[in-house]
Write a protein that holds these residues in place. Structure first.
Motif, PDB file in Angstrom:
ATOM      1  N   ILE A  45       4.355  21.056 -28.540  1.00  0.00           N
ATOM      2  CA  ILE A  45       4.120  20.532 -27.241  1.00  0.00           C
ATOM      3  C   ILE A  45       3.240  19.373 -27.350  1.00  0.00           C
ATOM      4  CG2 ILE A  45       2.570  21.327 -25.297  1.00  0.00           C
ATOM      5  CD1 ILE A  45       5.124  22.826 -25.391  1.00  0.00           C
ATOM      6  N   CYS A  46       3.503  18.376 -26.473  1.00  0.00           N
ATOM      7  CA  CYS A  46       2.494  17.173 -26.239  1.00  0.00           C
ATOM      8  C   CYS A  46       1.706  17.477 -25.043  1.00  0.00           C
ATOM      9  CB  CYS A  46       3.454  15.925 -26.062  1.00  0.00           C
ATOM     10  SG  CYS A  46       4.020  14.946 -27.415  1.00  0.00           S
ATOM     11  N   LYS A  47       0.459  17.269 -25.032  1.00  0.00           N
ATOM     12  CA  LYS A  47      -0.480  17.128 -23.935  1.00  0.00           C
ATOM     13  C   LYS A  47      -1.405  15.841 -23.739  1.00  0.00           C
ATOM     14  CE  LYS A  47      -1.736  21.849 -25.115  1.00  0.00           C
ATOM     15  NZ  LYS A  47      -2.727  23.070 -25.223  1.00  0.00           N
ATOM     16  N   LEU A  48      -1.404  15.753 -22.511  1.00  0.00           N
ATOM     17  CA  LEU A  48      -2.099  14.402 -21.971  1.00  0.00           C
ATOM     18  C   LEU A  48      -3.669  14.813 -22.668  1.00  0.00           C
ATOM     19  CD1 LEU A  48      -1.552  13.314 -18.492  1.00  0.00           C
ATOM     20  CD2 LEU A  48      -1.148  12.043 -20.578  1.00  0.00           C
ATOM     21  N   ASN A  49      -4.498  13.771 -22.922  1.00  0.00           N
ATOM     22  CA  ASN A  49      -5.832  13.722 -23.396  1.00  0.00           C
ATOM     23  C   ASN A  49      -6.773  14.879 -22.900  1.00  0.00           C
ATOM     24  OD1 ASN A  49      -6.351  12.290 -21.469  1.00  0.00           O
ATOM     25  ND2 ASN A  49      -7.285  10.792 -22.722  1.00  0.00           N
ATOM     26  N   ASP A  50      -6.517  15.244 -21.403  1.00  0.00           N
ATOM     27  CA  ASP A  50      -7.326  16.047 -20.835  1.00  0.00           C
ATOM     28  C   ASP A  50      -6.459  17.713 -20.533  1.00  0.00           C
ATOM     29  OD1 ASP A  50      -5.384  15.475 -18.975  1.00  0.00           O
ATOM     30  OD2 ASP A  50      -6.729  15.031 -17.279  1.00  0.00           O
TER      31      ASP A  50
ATOM     32  N   ASN B 221      -0.458  15.442 -11.154  1.00  0.00           N
ATOM     33  CA  ASN B 221      -1.195  15.419  -9.836  1.00  0.00           C
ATOM     34  C   ASN B 221      -1.835  14.140  -9.821  1.00  0.00           C
ATOM     35  OD1 ASN B 221      -0.535  17.886  -8.681  1.00  0.00           O
ATOM     36  ND2 ASN B 221      -1.726  18.821 -10.257  1.00  0.00           N
ATOM     37  N   GLY B 222      -1.941  13.440  -8.620  1.00  0.00           N
ATOM     38  CA  GLY B 222      -2.717  12.023  -8.853  1.00  0.00           C
ATOM     39  C   GLY B 222      -3.278  11.817  -7.336  1.00  0.00           C
ATOM     40  N   LYS B 223      -4.301  11.102  -7.334  1.00  0.00           N
ATOM     41  CA  LYS B 223      -4.800  10.597  -6.123  1.00  0.00           C
ATOM     42  C   LYS B 223      -4.649   9.174  -5.944  1.00  0.00           C
ATOM     43  CE  LYS B 223      -9.375  10.654  -3.500  1.00  0.00           C
ATOM     44  NZ  LYS B 223     -10.686  10.746  -3.816  1.00  0.00           N
ATOM     45  N   VAL B 224      -4.087   8.899  -4.524  1.00  0.00           N
ATOM     46  CA  VAL B 224      -3.436   7.665  -4.262  1.00  0.00           C
ATOM     47  C   VAL B 224      -4.455   6.766  -4.033  1.00  0.00           C
ATOM     48  CG1 VAL B 224      -2.124   6.504  -2.438  1.00  0.00           C
ATOM     49  CG2 VAL B 224      -1.296   9.081  -3.213  1.00  0.00           C
ATOM     50  N   GLN B 225      -4.363   5.562  -4.642  1.00  0.00           N
ATOM     51  CA  GLN B 225      -5.234   4.717  -4.458  1.00  0.00           C
ATOM     52  C   GLN B 225      -4.655   3.368  -3.696  1.00  0.00           C
ATOM     53  OE1 GLN B 225      -8.551   4.852  -6.036  1.00  0.00           O
ATOM     54  NE2 GLN B 225      -7.761   6.815  -6.385  1.00  0.00           N
ATOM     55  N   ILE B 226      -3.526   3.110  -3.565  1.00  0.00           N
ATOM     56  CA  ILE B 226      -2.503   2.138  -2.997  1.00  0.00           C
ATOM     57  C   ILE B 226      -1.517   2.612  -2.885  1.00  0.00           C
ATOM     58  CG2 ILE B 226      -1.906  -0.232  -2.884  1.00  0.00           C
ATOM     59  CD1 ILE B 226      -4.236  -1.096  -4.860  1.00  0.00           C
ATOM     60  N   SER B 227      -0.714   2.222  -1.687  1.00  0.00           N
ATOM     61  CA  SER B 227       0.612   2.871  -1.475  1.00  0.00           C
ATOM     62  C   SER B 227       1.489   1.443  -0.813  1.00  0.00           C
ATOM     63  CB  SER B 227       0.724   3.909  -0.511  1.00  0.00           C
ATOM     64  OG  SER B 227       2.040   4.298  -0.354  1.00  0.00           O
ATOM     65  N   GLU B 228       2.357   0.856  -1.581  1.00  0.00           N
ATOM     66  CA  GLU B 228       3.085  -0.215  -1.293  1.00  0.00           C
ATOM     67  C   GLU B 228       4.592   0.233  -0.925  1.00  0.00           C
ATOM     68  OE1 GLU B 228       2.462  -3.756  -3.992  1.00  0.00           O
ATOM     69  OE2 GLU B 228       1.073  -2.424  -5.073  1.00  0.00           O
ATOM     70  N   LEU B 229       5.005  -0.360   0.010  1.00  0.00           N
ATOM     71  CA  LEU B 229       6.384  -0.085   0.605  1.00  0.00           C
ATOM     72  C   LEU B 229       7.138  -1.478   0.873  1.00  0.00           C
ATOM     73  CD1 LEU B 229       5.531   2.761   3.403  1.00  0.00           C
ATOM     74  CD2 LEU B 229       6.090   2.981   1.021  1.00  0.00           C
TER      75      LEU B 229
ATOM     76  N   THR C  62      -4.592   7.880  -9.505  1.00  0.00           N
ATOM     77  CA  THR C  62      -5.491   8.031 -10.757  1.00  0.00           C
ATOM     78  C   THR C  62      -4.996   9.499 -10.826  1.00  0.00           C
ATOM     79  OG1 THR C  62      -7.293   8.719  -9.196  1.00  0.00           O
ATOM     80  CG2 THR C  62      -7.078   6.534 -10.096  1.00  0.00           C
ATOM     81  N   ASN C  63      -5.293   9.990 -12.353  1.00  0.00           N
ATOM     82  CA  ASN C  63      -5.093  11.287 -12.689  1.00  0.00           C
ATOM     83  C   ASN C  63      -6.326  11.186 -13.877  1.00  0.00           C
ATOM     84  OD1 ASN C  63      -4.025  12.957 -15.500  1.00  0.00           O
ATOM     85  ND2 ASN C  63      -3.372  13.718 -13.254  1.00  0.00           N
ATOM     86  N   GLY C  64      -7.299  12.102 -13.495  1.00  0.00           N
ATOM     87  CA  GLY C  64      -8.644  12.160 -14.169  1.00  0.00           C
ATOM     88  C   GLY C  64      -9.078  10.668 -14.635  1.00  0.00           C
ATOM     89  N   ASN C  65      -9.383  10.175 -15.580  1.00  0.00           N
ATOM     90  CA  ASN C  65      -9.861   8.759 -15.626  1.00  0.00           C
ATOM     91  C   ASN C  65      -8.945   7.721 -15.979  1.00  0.00           C
ATOM     92  OD1 ASN C  65      -9.252   9.520 -18.305  1.00  0.00           O
ATOM     93  ND2 ASN C  65     -10.835   9.077 -19.303  1.00  0.00           N
ATOM     94  N   LEU C  66      -7.525   8.087 -15.865  1.00  0.00           N
ATOM     95  CA  LEU C  66      -6.291   7.062 -16.063  1.00  0.00           C
ATOM     96  C   LEU C  66      -5.923   6.549 -14.716  1.00  0.00           C
ATOM     97  CD1 LEU C  66      -4.382   9.598 -18.528  1.00  0.00           C
ATOM     98  CD2 LEU C  66      -5.782   7.234 -19.029  1.00  0.00           C
TER      99      LEU C  66
END
Length: 183
Positions: free
Chosen positions: A80-85, A123-131, A141-145
């Motif tokens: 298994i690989c895991k993101l740092n968080d 999961n992510g929180k949308v900062q900008i959406s460009e169409l 963003t996902n955590g601090n990324l």
């Protein structure tokens, strides 16, 4: 217009043409051979698609990605690989030893829909959406990324919205602690 004309100009010439660009799409379109440079020094040279698909190092991978490549630290332990968080985990499709790596994920390998057999949810929180009509860029963003997703079609997301995206883990690039491609 220039992108259409340049390949035609180069096609039947019995000469070597050097074309300098900061646009990865230009290099991919023109083809041939590509050199990536850092501070005036060639850090990789080869057939354009080989340099794109198998960058020798993280710098070549970054140079050859527009929008910018997503980079994160991961830990591989067992199968298994895991993101740092530890928020996302997957089984790597390439054989790598246990340890800490950086992964490079091109934005078109993070989409609003599952793509490929080995997609994992992030999961992510949308900062900008460009169409643009033919594609949608979502900065999130996902955590601090900070990440960038590129999906086909119109994929409307609202700023501040928490959303599910999918990463195609078959397309991840793994880099060691010296930023060299592994595999």
């Amino acid at each position: 217009e220039l992108r259409e004309e340049l390949p035609k100009l180069f096609e039947d010439r019995d000469c070597i043409v050097v074309y300098a660009t900061t646009e990865p799409s230009d290099a991919l379109m023109i083809g041939g051979n590509t050199a990536t440079l850092l501070e005036g020094k060639v850090i990789q040279y080869g057939k354009t698609l080989e340099v794109y698909n198998k960058p020798d190092n993280l710098i070549s991978a970054k140079v050859f990605s527009d929008p910018p490549m997503n980079i994160a630290e991961v830990k591989k332990s067992g199968d298994i690989c895991k993101l740092n968080d530890n928020s996302v985990q997957w089984k790597p499709s390439t054989k790598i030893k246990d340890g800490i790596y950086k992964i490079g994920i091109r934005p078109h390998n993070i989409t609003t829909y599952k793509e490929g057999n080995n997609s994992v949810e992030i999961n992510g929180k949308v900062q900008i959406s460009e169409l643009s009509g033919s594609e949608s860029l979502i900065h999130f963003t996902n955590g601090n990324l900070n990440w960038v997703s590129l999906s086909n079609g119109i994929q409307q997301k609202n700023v501040g919205e928490n959303t599910k995206l999918y990463m195609n883990t078959d397309e991840f690039l793994y880099f060691d602690q010296n930023n060299r491609l592994v595999n």
